[in-house]
Design an enzyme around this catalytic site. Structure first.
Site, short mmCIF file in Angstrom:
data_model
loop_
_atom_site.label_atom_id
_atom_site.label_comp_id
_atom_site.label_asym_id
_atom_site.label_seq_id
_atom_site.Cartn_x
_atom_site.Cartn_y
_atom_site.Cartn_z
N HIS A 188 16.04 17.96 28.88
CA HIS A 188 16.30 16.67 29.52
C HIS A 188 15.04 16.03 30.07
CE1 HIS A 188 20.62 17.64 29.37
NE2 HIS A 188 20.77 16.35 29.48
N GLY A 189 14.07 16.84 30.46
CA GLY A 189 12.87 16.23 30.99
C GLY A 189 11.79 17.25 31.24
#
Lengths: 476, 485
Positions: B322-323
């Site tokens: 996600h990041g």
């Protein structure tokens, strides 16, 4: 086929709904409150749609220098000429061109008068901002002209994040105003303009900073040089010339009085007029000033705009030229033009309203509103200027609500304890936070005599503010 | 070209016209129309990103063919493809994280070079997983490798799923390209209704909540606990409305083209446990991790400890996917650890499992799950782990209820009417989800209404988007949250 029809109906309904949302979310033209919320308060072009078809003999195109300088109603009063100012703030040449095309869809004037403000480089650049673009296009009806003009103005501005579609559907731009919509957004919209597109911001106030030295052309040696011009603008003016030629309309290019004007500017105007096959009339001319009795130190409200006194002189003079040199007819007395006569008192009332809105002291205000045309609502006489309170018959010792009415001979002032009631046709409510009518708060500042002035003839509120203990008026 | 723009709607309309006006004898050209439209859309977002997309597509397409044609080295081809695609993803998305980790402090030359040439291309996380899934499936002989590169490219770049998923599976997507799609009025209507609901979720709910959340989080260190807690709740709503709104818009568009996309949400905030949550939230991602990571790691076949370890690994990887930041890793860890705790809790008989209870206890489980998810989003929504921790500390130590009554809540960018409007639409969102969870679809209810009622509601929906939507110059309309992943 049935589904196709359904789609068309759904699309039509959807777009109509969005168009309606656009109308109501757009900042309203609220001359009564005289408060510009977003764009300048001059969506002036809108009123031209209310003129009967093919009833105008002349249209005036240009920027604020036109709508401050030419009053068609003064021309009507003196010469019986039916004209309309199709102007907008900072109007560029391209806007003048598309306004002319738009007006020609409903009118067939004999003459178009164009102020060439946009010709000169600086104004052409300075006027390219969203406020001017919006006030030029928002109130145009949906047409090919509106699309084309919006497209061009948007291209000039698109680096600033505007959406082209928002010009066609203003709800895309103004939708976030839904939290601040007031009753006035639904009711106080300008549909009909008694002043025919004329608008003055400060009545007959004179600009103090002007002397004859402010006008270089008065003392310049003759020259053949012409001022630098914006070629793009010149191209649009030429298109105006071509359009007029095609439609058999005579074209007169003018420049209204403005400080800083030089003989080079004059030469640029005359050269352009020659290129466009138009006549030219420069109001920056000592001979013209002498003929129209123009006083360049008293008839301007700032360096480039005329006050009402100057506008009246210029309009009457220009009206004479239009009658004499262009043979425009005198329609006074004609049945089809009777509404021009009936609009004159209302135009005069608007002029008075403008004066009231721009007077600066309680003494001046009192002189203006002690008149049978007005009703006055006054609140909180405590600390009010004594002379003003006394003139109203208000007891400064009772800081409450007073309603003053002029019966033609004297003022009658009633004290009321009611915090709700009617002021003319307006239902009001007063509490600690304000004077509320149709959803708007008319209380300004804190301390003094709060007042609201209503014009009986116009049937609307024309001014509000506070006369402070010093006697000065505070309006914001 | 933003999805929430008139240009995008016109673009879609044009693509639909060409798609359906193709003569029947050119029916096989429909996928090429979609490919052209998808590439045009992708180019409009980021011209540079097309190069990376083509690289990933060429590699996966080629390695899948090699797996089939050179079976003796099939494992080698698979490993090479995985390394290539993950390497590309790492280079494009995680270079800052790794260079920070390695060099720290001021940006190194390598970091500056990376920043110049490796800007995060939109959609890279989604098409990387889709491409990897395809090659692994070919390796597993689940289906044959695609022979037509353009069809494979369309699978990756198909514009309704390139930005935020759902992450497509080739065996579900490809067969839909085989047949000619004629215009289907009912499907078209259904797609339009889904799009409308998506736009309401995105523009009216998510973007308005974003104004408040942004306003509060911008002053996170100084803000009081109550404001921060409300902001965290609104972020939880925002990310759901934003992500599911975008998916609804795109799935609706895909329905207009006659192509179905896998569902990605099933009322996730009504889940009664985190395991349940991940079966309802971003379904295509969790099923991808299940099939291509959790099961290959051994799944639950190798004992309880190994199973817990696998769960933890999957959620740490999910967080990292996600990041590129520690806050995302912590977010993943919270989800992983809580699931293990849940299982230990129920296994040791400390409570009744979600499937075994109803009524108030069921609602209590839903509430607890929601609060845990909400807690985890605090780390997800902020740019650093430290900010997330500060917010948690302030929520716990500096609550003040005065702000609820003194108008202080309206000083974070939303006026009172806007806040009330937001609450109204959130209530509508909850009502729709509750109805959906009971098998009652709002779209079906709408379809049963008389024509005038149906039209009135739909037109009001359109009006709500145009008037109440957050877009244009007045506010900085947020871009879709999940586009960055």
């Amino acid at each position: 086929m049935k589904n196709f029809l359904k789609t068309i109906i759904a699309l039509t309904l959807g777009l109509s709904m969005l168009a309606a949302a656009s109308v109501y979310t757009m900042p309203s033209t609220d001359k009564a409150r005289n408060r510009a919320e977003y764009a300048p308060s001059d969506y002036l072009f809108e009123g031209s749609y209310k003129m009967p078809r093919n009833s105008l003999d002349v249209v005036f195109l240009g920027s604020s220098e036109i709508y401050n300088a030419i009053s068609p109603m003064e021309m009507w009063r003196e010469q019986g000429i039916a004209g309309y100012c199709c102007s907008s703030s900072g109007q560029q040449a391209v806007t003048s061109y598309y306004y002319l095309r738009e007006i020609l869809r409903r009118q067939s004037p004999k003459l178009a008068v164009v102020d060439v403000y946009g010709l000169y480089t600086d104004p052409a650049q300075v006027s390219r901002n969203e406020g001017n673009n919006r006030s030029a296009t928002d109130k145009m009806r949906f047409s090919r002209e509106k699309i084309a003009l919006s497209r061009i103005l948007w291209k000039q501005q698109k680096d600033k994040g505007e959406s082209f579609w928002s010009y066609l559907l203003p709800v895309l731009r103004f939708h976030s105003r839904w939290t601040e919509l007031k009753e006035t957004d639904l009711t106080l919209r300008q549909h009909y303009d008694y002043a025919r597109g004329y608008s003055t911001v400060f009545g007959d106030t004179a600009y103090a900073g002007l002397t004859e030295e402010s006008y270089p052309f008065l003392s310049q040696e003759p020259t053949d040089e012409a001022a630098e011009r914006d070629e793009e603008a010149a191209g649009w003016y030429r298109k105006i010339g071509e359009l007029c030629a095609r439609r058999g309309i005579r074209l007169l290019m003018i420049r209204t009085p403005c400080s800083g004007y030089t003989l080079e500017d004059k030469n640029a105007l005359y050269r352009l007029a020659a290129e466009c096959g138009a006549d030219a009339l420069d109001f920056n001319d000592a001979a013209v000033w002498a003929q129209m009795d123009f006083d360049c130190t008293n008839d301007m409200l700032d360096s480039v705009h005329l006050n009402y006194r100057g506008a009246k002189k210029l309009s009457v003079y220009l009206g004479g030229v239009l009658r004499r040199d262009y043979g425009l007819p005198d329609h006074r007395g004609e049945e089809a033009y009777a509404f021009w006569d009936s609009d004159l008192p209302l135009y005069d009332a608007e002029l008075r309203a403008w004066k009231i809105q721009h007077c600066t002291t309680g003494t001046k205000l009192r002189k203006l509103v002690m008149d049978e045309n007005y009703e006055l609502l006054a609140v909180g006489a405590e600390n009010a200027e004594p002379a003003f309170a006394a003139a109203l018959g208000v007891d400064p010792g009772i800081p409450s609500l007073w309603i003053s009415r002029w019966d033609g001979a004297q003022v009658s002032t009633e004290y009321t304890e009611e915090s709700r009631g009617f002021f003319g046709a307006e239902e009001y409510e007063i509490n600690d936070t304000g004077i509320y009518m149709h959803g708007c708060n008319y209380m300004v500042g804190s301390g003094g005599l709060y007042y609201v002035v209503r014009d009986r003839l116009l049937g609307k509120i024309v001014d509000y503010g506070t006369v402070e203990p010093t006697g000065k008026i505070r309006r914001s | 070209m933003s999805i929430c723009s008139i240009q995008f709607l016109l673009f879609t309309g044009l693509a639909l016209l060409v798609y359906y006006l193709l003569p029947a004898r050119l029916g096989k050209a429909q996928p090429y129309v979609l490919l052209a439209a998808s590439l045009a859309f992708f180019l409009s977002l980021s011209p540079k990103a097309v190069c990376w997309l083509l690289l990933a597509a060429l590699a996966s397409f080629g390695f899948a063919l090699l797996i089939e044609r050179r079976p003796r080295r099939r494992k080698c081809w698979l490993v090479l493809d995985v390394l290539f695609v993950l390497g590309l993803l790492a280079a494009l998305k995680y270079h800052t994280f790794f260079t920070d980790l390695l060099f720290g402090g001021a940006p190194s030359r390598l970091e500056l070079l990376c920043a110049r040439y490796l800007l995060l291309p939109i959609g890279v996380s989604f098409y990387s997983l889709a491409a990897l899934g395809y090659v692994i499936d070919v390796y597993r002989e689940k289906y044959k490798a695609e022979r037509n590169f353009f069809r494979f490219l369309l699978f990756l770049v198909y514009f309704p799923h390139i930005l935020q998923g759902p992450i497509a599976r080739y065996d579900k997507f490809s067969p839909q390209l085989e047949q000619m799609h004629g215009f289907d009025w009912d499907g078209f209507n259904s797609g339009l209704r889904r799009m409308l609901w998506g736009y309401i979720k995105k523009m009216v709910i998510a973007d308005r909540a974003a104004v408040f959340v942004g306003g509060v989080y911008a002053h996170a260190a100084a803000a009081g606990g109550t404001e921060l807690f409300i902001a965290s709740l609104l972020y939880t709503v925002q990310i759901y409305a934003d992500f599911s709104g975008c998916v609804d818009i795109m799935c609706g568009i895909s329905e207009l083209f006659g192509i179905g996309l896998a569902p990605n949400f099933e009322q996730p905030y009504l889940s009664r446990s985190l395991g349940d949550f991940w079966r309802r939230w971003h379904i295509s991602l969790s099923s991808w991790f299940r099939d291509y990571l959790y099961i290959p790691l051994g799944g639950n076949r190798r004992g309880r400890v190994r199973r817990y370890l696998n769960v933890l690994i999957v959620f740490l990887v999910s967080g990292f996917w996600h990041g590129a930041g520690w806050n995302f890793i912590v977010w993943g860890a919270i989800h992983g650890v809580w699931q293990i705790l849940e299982e230990l809790f129920y296994r040791n008989g400390l409570g009744r499992k979600p499937g075994e209870v109803s009524g108030r206890l069921a609602w209590l489980q839903t509430l607890v799950t929601f609060l845990v998810v909400n807690f985890a989003w605090i780390f997800f929504s902020n740019d650093s782990l430290r900010t997330g921790l500060k917010i948690v500390r302030n929520i716990l130590l500096r609550p003040s209820l005065w702000v609820l009554g003194n108008g202080g809540l309206f000083s974070f960018g939303l006026k009172a009417p806007e806040m009330f409007l937001l609450v109204f639409f959130i209530a509508l969102l909850i009502a729709v989800d509750v109805l959906n969870s009971r098998g009652i679809r709002g779209r079906d209810i709408l379809a049963r209404q008389p024509l005038p009622v149906r039209w009135l509601l739909l037109l009001l929906g359109v009006l709500a988007v145009f008037v109440f939507g957050v877009y244009g110059q007045s506010y900085n309309a947020s871009s879709f949250i999940y586009m960055q992943f």
